[in-house]
Design an enzyme around this catalytic site. Sequence first.
Site, mmCIF file in Angstrom:
data_model
loop_
_atom_site.group_PDB
_atom_site.id
_atom_site.type_symbol
_atom_site.label_atom_id
_atom_site.label_comp_id
_atom_site.label_asym_id
_atom_site.label_seq_id
_atom_site.Cartn_x
_atom_site.Cartn_y
_atom_site.Cartn_z
ATOM 1 N N ARG A 174 46.225 49.186 26.417
ATOM 2 C CA ARG A 174 45.399 47.967 26.372
ATOM 3 C C ARG A 174 46.269 46.767 25.970
ATOM 4 O O ARG A 174 46.089 45.659 26.492
ATOM 5 C CB ARG A 174 44.240 48.142 25.375
ATOM 6 C CG ARG A 174 43.212 49.194 25.766
ATOM 7 C CD ARG A 174 42.336 48.818 26.911
ATOM 8 N NE ARG A 174 41.445 47.699 26.621
ATOM 9 C CZ ARG A 174 40.377 47.392 27.346
ATOM 10 N NH1 ARG A 174 40.049 48.109 28.419
ATOM 11 N NH2 ARG A 174 39.629 46.365 27.042
ATOM 12 N N TYR B 194 31.860 52.746 36.610
ATOM 13 C CA TYR B 194 31.548 51.556 35.802
ATOM 14 C C TYR B 194 30.072 51.524 35.376
ATOM 15 O O TYR B 194 29.535 50.449 35.115
ATOM 16 C CB TYR B 194 31.901 50.279 36.571
ATOM 17 C CG TYR B 194 33.379 49.894 36.482
ATOM 18 C CD1 TYR B 194 33.975 49.581 35.257
ATOM 19 C CD2 TYR B 194 34.176 49.816 37.615
ATOM 20 C CE1 TYR B 194 35.309 49.210 35.166
ATOM 21 C CE2 TYR B 194 35.521 49.443 37.529
ATOM 22 C CZ TYR B 194 36.075 49.138 36.295
ATOM 23 O OH TYR B 194 37.390 48.762 36.203
ATOM 24 N N THR C 138 40.940 40.947 29.217
ATOM 25 C CA THR C 138 40.214 41.030 30.486
ATOM 26 C C THR C 138 40.412 39.762 31.320
ATOM 27 O O THR C 138 40.634 39.831 32.531
ATOM 28 C CB THR C 138 38.702 41.217 30.198
ATOM 29 O OG1 THR C 138 38.546 42.289 29.266
ATOM 30 C CG2 THR C 138 37.925 41.515 31.464
ATOM 31 N N GLU D 234 37.823 59.620 31.566
ATOM 32 C CA GLU D 234 38.192 58.920 32.807
ATOM 33 C C GLU D 234 39.310 59.643 33.555
ATOM 34 O O GLU D 234 39.320 59.644 34.786
ATOM 35 C CB GLU D 234 38.586 57.476 32.489
ATOM 36 C CG GLU D 234 37.393 56.657 32.009
ATOM 37 C CD GLU D 234 37.767 55.236 31.585
ATOM 38 O OE1 GLU D 234 38.965 54.870 31.648
ATOM 39 O OE2 GLU D 234 36.851 54.478 31.204
ATOM 40 N N PHE E 183 27.840 40.722 36.122
ATOM 41 C CA PHE E 183 28.993 40.835 37.015
ATOM 42 C C PHE E 183 29.095 42.183 37.718
ATOM 43 O O PHE E 183 30.037 42.420 38.475
ATOM 44 C CB PHE E 183 30.304 40.545 36.246
ATOM 45 C CG PHE E 183 30.582 41.448 35.071
ATOM 46 C CD1 PHE E 183 31.113 42.721 35.261
ATOM 47 C CD2 PHE E 183 30.338 41.019 33.768
ATOM 48 C CE1 PHE E 183 31.395 43.557 34.188
ATOM 49 C CE2 PHE E 183 30.613 41.860 32.682
ATOM 50 C CZ PHE E 183 31.138 43.129 32.892
ATOM 51 N N LYS F 62 44.130 47.859 40.636
ATOM 52 C CA LYS F 62 42.945 47.412 41.377
ATOM 53 C C LYS F 62 43.325 46.808 42.741
ATOM 54 O O LYS F 62 44.494 46.475 42.981
ATOM 55 C CB LYS F 62 42.166 46.415 40.507
ATOM 56 C CG LYS F 62 41.643 47.033 39.187
ATOM 57 C CD LYS F 62 40.776 46.056 38.409
ATOM 58 C CE LYS F 62 40.246 46.697 37.127
ATOM 59 N NZ LYS F 62 39.325 45.789 36.378
ATOM 60 N N ASN G 15 41.396 41.371 38.088
ATOM 61 C CA ASN G 15 42.367 41.351 36.990
ATOM 62 C C ASN G 15 43.386 42.488 37.027
ATOM 63 O O ASN G 15 43.859 42.950 35.994
ATOM 64 C CB ASN G 15 41.641 41.271 35.643
ATOM 65 C CG ASN G 15 40.705 42.438 35.407
ATOM 66 O OD1 ASN G 15 40.636 43.348 36.211
ATOM 67 N ND2 ASN G 15 40.001 42.414 34.291
ATOM 68 N N HIS H 191 42.904 48.398 35.369
ATOM 69 C CA HIS H 191 41.934 48.941 34.410
ATOM 70 C C HIS H 191 42.698 49.756 33.377
ATOM 71 O O HIS H 191 43.683 50.410 33.712
ATOM 72 C CB HIS H 191 40.927 49.863 35.116
ATOM 73 C CG HIS H 191 40.184 50.768 34.174
ATOM 74 N ND1 HIS H 191 39.064 50.349 33.490
ATOM 75 C CD2 HIS H 191 40.436 52.043 33.746
ATOM 76 C CE1 HIS H 191 38.649 51.351 32.704
ATOM 77 N NE2 HIS H 191 39.467 52.381 32.851
HETATM 78 P P1 ATP Z 1 38.548 47.477 32.547
HETATM 79 O O1 ATP Z 1 37.372 48.303 32.088
HETATM 80 O O2 ATP Z 1 38.580 47.286 34.061
HETATM 81 O O3 ATP Z 1 39.848 47.962 31.984
HETATM 82 P P2 ATP Z 1 38.060 45.591 30.467
HETATM 83 O O4 ATP Z 1 37.800 46.799 29.631
HETATM 84 O O5 ATP Z 1 39.110 44.632 30.018
HETATM 85 O O6 ATP Z 1 38.401 46.013 31.956
HETATM 86 P P3 ATP Z 1 35.226 45.335 30.813
HETATM 87 O O7 ATP Z 1 34.395 44.506 29.901
HETATM 88 O O8 ATP Z 1 35.190 46.820 30.680
HETATM 89 O O9 ATP Z 1 36.726 44.790 30.690
HETATM 90 O O10 ATP Z 1 34.849 44.921 32.297
HETATM 91 C C1 ATP Z 1 35.150 45.765 33.390
HETATM 92 C C2 ATP Z 1 35.636 44.916 34.548
HETATM 93 O O11 ATP Z 1 34.559 44.112 35.010
HETATM 94 C C3 ATP Z 1 36.732 43.896 34.205
HETATM 95 O O12 ATP Z 1 38.029 44.440 34.178
HETATM 96 C C4 ATP Z 1 36.567 42.902 35.323
HETATM 97 O O13 ATP Z 1 37.125 43.392 36.555
HETATM 98 C C5 ATP Z 1 35.046 42.852 35.446
HETATM 99 N N1 ATP Z 1 34.488 41.807 34.580
HETATM 100 C C6 ATP Z 1 34.359 41.848 33.228
HETATM 101 N N2 ATP Z 1 33.811 40.711 32.738
HETATM 102 C C7 ATP Z 1 33.592 39.933 33.831
HETATM 103 C C8 ATP Z 1 33.046 38.630 34.026
HETATM 104 N N3 ATP Z 1 32.607 37.903 32.986
HETATM 105 N N4 ATP Z 1 32.973 38.150 35.278
HETATM 106 C C9 ATP Z 1 33.398 38.875 36.338
HETATM 107 N N5 ATP Z 1 33.924 40.111 36.238
HETATM 108 C C10 ATP Z 1 34.028 40.637 35.002
HETATM 109 MG MG MG Z 2 36.500 48.366 30.205
#
Ligand code: ATP
Ligand code: MG
Length: 138
Positions: free
Chosen positions: A85, A49, A91, A126, A57, A9, A112, A115
């Site tokens: 993962r 997304y 996350t 994806e 968010f 990212k 973070n 992804h």
């Molecule tokens: P990713 O899909 O990016 O691998 P993830 O699967 O761990 O991450 P998701 O729940 O899919 O988490 O959320 C997608 C992305 O949205 C997160 O990686 C983060 O960048 C953002 N995000 C998720 N939760 C929050 C939150 N509570 N506040 C701000 N940003 C968030």
């Molecule tokens: Mg995710």
Amino acid sequence: MERTLCIIKPDAIRKKVEGNIIQMILDAGFKIIALKLIRLTNERAMSFYEIHKDKPFFKGLINFMTSGPVIVIALSKENAVEDFRNLIGATDPLKANNGTIRKLFATDVQENAVHGSDSIENGIREVSFFFDESEIID
Ligand code: ATP
Ligand code: MG
């Protein structure tokens, strides 16, 4: 072999840790089968997304993901989705295990660093979101 998609990212690229992250991925036994540096448009980020479009968010996430270049990487390995993962961690970096990519390099729950696909089906979907089959070296 299972496929999973990694996105390094914009925060990680701003911190210049993309090399460290790629090395960790290789050391964990993943094979890079396609890779490119791109800038996500608003439209592409929203489409990628889409599952989060009703989350509070979402707007922040799209602003962040379009704030600079990202590196998209298609990875192959046995059990790739689950293993990746585990390698990236939770996350929220505050909840991520020691030694995970997010623990080491993430700033906060939004910025973070990486992804990772969350299911075998999403791994396949994806990877094809970003790469034609002809671009993949398997
Ligand atoms: P990713 O899909 O990016 O691998 P993830 O699967 O761990 O991450 P998701 O729940 O899919 O988490 O959320 C997608 C992305 O949205 C997160 O990686 C983060 O960048 C953002 N995000 C998720 N939760 C929050 C939150 N509570 N506040 C701000 N940003 C968030
Ligand atoms: Mg995710």
